[in-house]
Design a protein around this motif. Structure first.
Motif, PDB file in Angstrom:
ATOM      1  N   SER A  83       0.829  -1.210   0.000  1.00  0.00           N
ATOM      2  CA  SER A  83       0.000   0.000   0.000  1.00  0.00           C
ATOM      3  C   SER A  83       0.863   1.260   0.000  1.00  0.00           C
ATOM      4  O   SER A  83       1.904   1.307   0.653  1.00  0.00           O
ATOM      5  CB  SER A  83      -0.853  -0.057   1.269  1.00  0.00           C
ATOM      6  OG  SER A  83      -1.544   1.124   1.465  1.00  0.00           O
ATOM      7  N   THR A 156      -8.409  -2.919  -2.360  1.00  0.00           N
ATOM      8  CA  THR A 156      -7.970  -1.599  -2.842  1.00  0.00           C
ATOM      9  C   THR A 156      -8.505  -1.221  -4.220  1.00  0.00           C
ATOM     10  O   THR A 156      -8.084  -0.207  -4.776  1.00  0.00           O
ATOM     11  CB  THR A 156      -6.436  -1.529  -2.930  1.00  0.00           C
ATOM     12  OG1 THR A 156      -5.989  -2.607  -3.760  1.00  0.00           O
ATOM     13  CG2 THR A 156      -5.784  -1.608  -1.571  1.00  0.00           C
ATOM     14  N   GLU A 208     -10.886  -0.949   1.368  1.00  0.00           N
ATOM     15  CA  GLU A 208      -9.574  -0.661   1.985  1.00  0.00           C
ATOM     16  C   GLU A 208      -9.523  -1.049   3.467  1.00  0.00           C
ATOM     17  O   GLU A 208      -8.902  -0.372   4.286  1.00  0.00           O
ATOM     18  CB  GLU A 208      -9.190   0.813   1.781  1.00  0.00           C
ATOM     19  CG  GLU A 208      -8.965   1.145   0.308  1.00  0.00           C
ATOM     20  CD  GLU A 208      -8.459   2.555   0.051  1.00  0.00           C
ATOM     21  OE1 GLU A 208      -7.582   3.003   0.784  1.00  0.00           O
ATOM     22  OE2 GLU A 208      -8.964   3.192  -0.893  1.00  0.00           O
TER      23      GLU A 208
END
Ligand SMILES: Cc1cc2nc3c(=O)[nH]c(=O)nc-3n(C[C@H](O)[C@H](O)[C@H](O)COP(=O)(O)OP(=O)(O)OC[C@H]3O[C@@H](n4cnc5c(N)ncnc54)[C@H](O)[C@@H]3O)c2cc1C
Length: 484
Positions: A83, A156, A208
């Motif tokens: 990330s 994501t 997320e």
């Protein structure tokens, strides 16, 4: 419950060797790659979590989440840790990081129904290494493929280098299992399509880790036929990004689906292609799939490009060399760390999406403003890499020297102003502030503006599914989102 009591209770939920609490081990689990500069210099800028918990199955995830939910403990789901928007940053020490990397089994490869089911901790590249020799692929190929895992890829809203043909994760996911903060385990069964109410996969894709924990996913399979891949690439005339966007638009609007579409500007292209592009933009296509389709797409692209003024054709071997080095792995991350330490030069990206009619303006305004307003830049450029019939993305790429500024202040002095210019100009001109890296914790302040009147719907999802705001607090939804 105080911290000691919390940790004691966790010992009743999982074996002690999967409950990590020593401070040294927890340091890397307080951040992601958004804070890579302070991290390289050993400066810890975020609180440590209480514990890192490595779950081994869905029941454990359920038990841990419901305990945290009842006791106001924040949970940060984590898989591949690639990330880059702060989604893994700890903002409050009453937090646990719930790691899914041990849930790493491929559960079913179903080549008749063309789908594969894997647990959240399966590394995408490892899955592809099994599928490809069998003649199959998920079609998913983000640059982080050697690092990213199935849970994070679903959570994501990820997309890959061949998205123009295969789509993003939203086009690939046919079903999944996820656990909500009250411990509720939900399985969305696999189906080719269903018209029985809204598409609830969308509650999970892109959350997320701020609504639920993804434990398992089923993705589509496609045939993998490397012999049918074509590459074609051109150098454009100096500064002529407009022609590049026009060519991409025509290819897409005419209904062709190359697997890869890329348009690099001078600065970003210089980074990769300086040995042949002579400081000009570079346009790249790849086609694949069944031979007749790949051949036809390739010839159609050549015909379309022939209508436009381009500088020169590129030797395919040069593009093959570029592509072979594109993906990231732990070795490349280590090399980057060494380089940052030596040079104090650091690079980041911000990616946005826009319709064809505005994309060139957004590109130009952002590049011009960042160059004019941000000091110590060594590179500011970008590329388009994911095309649709109605538009594309821009992946802005920037490097700067960190000058007269402590590691703690680097983000404030450089990264935030650049992000702000790109996001605000994109929103002002009518684009979306985020194409595929997610919102993380650093683009939440614009989330209300991004959604406009549909913020009502996004807010309601958080209120309903995570009423105690324990799931990755401050990610996608600002920590105080109820005041928005
Ligand atoms: C060099 C580099 C290149 C990249 N290239 C691309 C690219 O081409 N395309 C692209 O889309 N992205 C790219 N990314 C971004 C990143 O790799 C993706 O966002 C990826 O999907 C993250 O997966 P992960 O397993 O590493 O998730 P993590 O980094 O572990 O987590 C990412 C987010 O998802 C949440 N999360 C993780 N696991 C779960 C779970 N099981 N359930 C619920 N929430 C969870 C986390 O809380 C966090 O908010 C790139 C990143 C790097 C560093």
């Amino acid at each position: 419950m105080d911290n000691h009591q919390i940790l004691e209770h966790f010992k009743t939920l999982i074996p002690e060797d999967r409950l990590i609490t020593d401070k040294e081990s927890l340091i890397p689990y307080s951040v992601d790659r958004f804070l890579k500069f302070p991290d390289v210099f050993g400066v810890q800028t975020r609180p440590l979590p209480l514990a890192l918990i490595k779950a081994e199955n869905t029941q454990e995830v359920s038990g841990i989440l419901s305990f945290c939910n009842e006791n106001g403990i924040i949970v940060i789901p984590r898989t591949g840790a690639s990330s880059i928007e702060g989604g893994l940053e700890v903002i409050d020490e009453r937090t646990i990081v719930l790691d899914g990397t041990l849930m790493n089994k491929i559960l079913d490869i179903d080549t008749y129904n063309m789908q594969v089911t894997a647990q959240c901790g399966v590394i995408l590249e490892e899955l592809e290494q099994i599928l490809r020799p069998m003649g199959y692929t998920t079609g998913h190929s983000p640059q982080s493929k050697p690092l990213a895992q199935i849970g994070g890829l679903v959570a994501t809203f990820s997309t890959g280098q061949f998205s123009t043909l295969y789509g993003g994760i939203e086009d690939m996911l046919v079903g999944c299992e996820a656990v909500f903060p009250n411990g509720q385990i939900c399985r969305i069964k696999n189906f080719p399509r269903r018209a029985a109410g809204p598409d609830i996969r969308s509650i999970i894709i892109g959350n997320e880790g701020a609504l639920c924990y993804v434990t398992e996913a089923t993705l589509k399979l496609f045939r993998y036929i490397p012999d049918n891949i074509h590459i074609c690439s051109w150098v454009l005339h100096e500064g002529d990004m407009k022609t590049g966007f026009e060519i991409l638009r025509e290819v897409m609007a005419e209904g062709y689906k190359p697997s890869m579409t890329r348009l690099y500007d001078k600065e970003d292209g210089q980074y990769y292609f300086s040995h042949f592009c002579e400081g000009n933009p570079v346009l790249i296509f790849m086609t694949e799939g069944p031979k007749s389709i790949s051949d036809a797409t390739y010839h159609a692209i050549e015909e379309i490009v022939a209508k436009y003024p381009v500088y020169k054709r590129v030797d395919n071997a040069l593009i093959e060399q570029w592509y072979a080095k594109l993906n990231w792995d732990p070795k490349k991350i280590e090399e980057e760390r060494v380089e940052i330490k030596e040079t104090h030069n650091v690079g980041f990206t911000t990616e946005i999406a826009a319709n064809w009619s505005i994309v060139h303006d957004i590109y130009q305004v952002c590049v011009n403003r960042v160059k004019a307003e941000v000091p110590d830049l060594t590179l500011m450029g970008g590329h388009a890499s994911h095309c649709y019939s109605n538009g594309t993305n821009i992946y802005f790429m920037y490097y700067y020297d960190v000058v007269d500024c402590s590691p703690e202040d680097e983000i404030k002095k450089y990264h935030e102003p650049i992000n702000q210019i790109i996001v605000e100009e994109t929103l002002r001109l009518g684009g979306s502030m985020c194409h595929h890296h997610g919102v993380g914790k650093h683009r939440t302040r614009w989330i209300r503006e991004e959604y406009g009147t549909s913020w009502y719907m996004l807010k309601a999802l958080k209120e309903k599914f995570d009423p105690n705001n324990i799931m990755n607090r401050g990610t996608v939804w600002p920590a105080d989102y109820l005041e928005y």
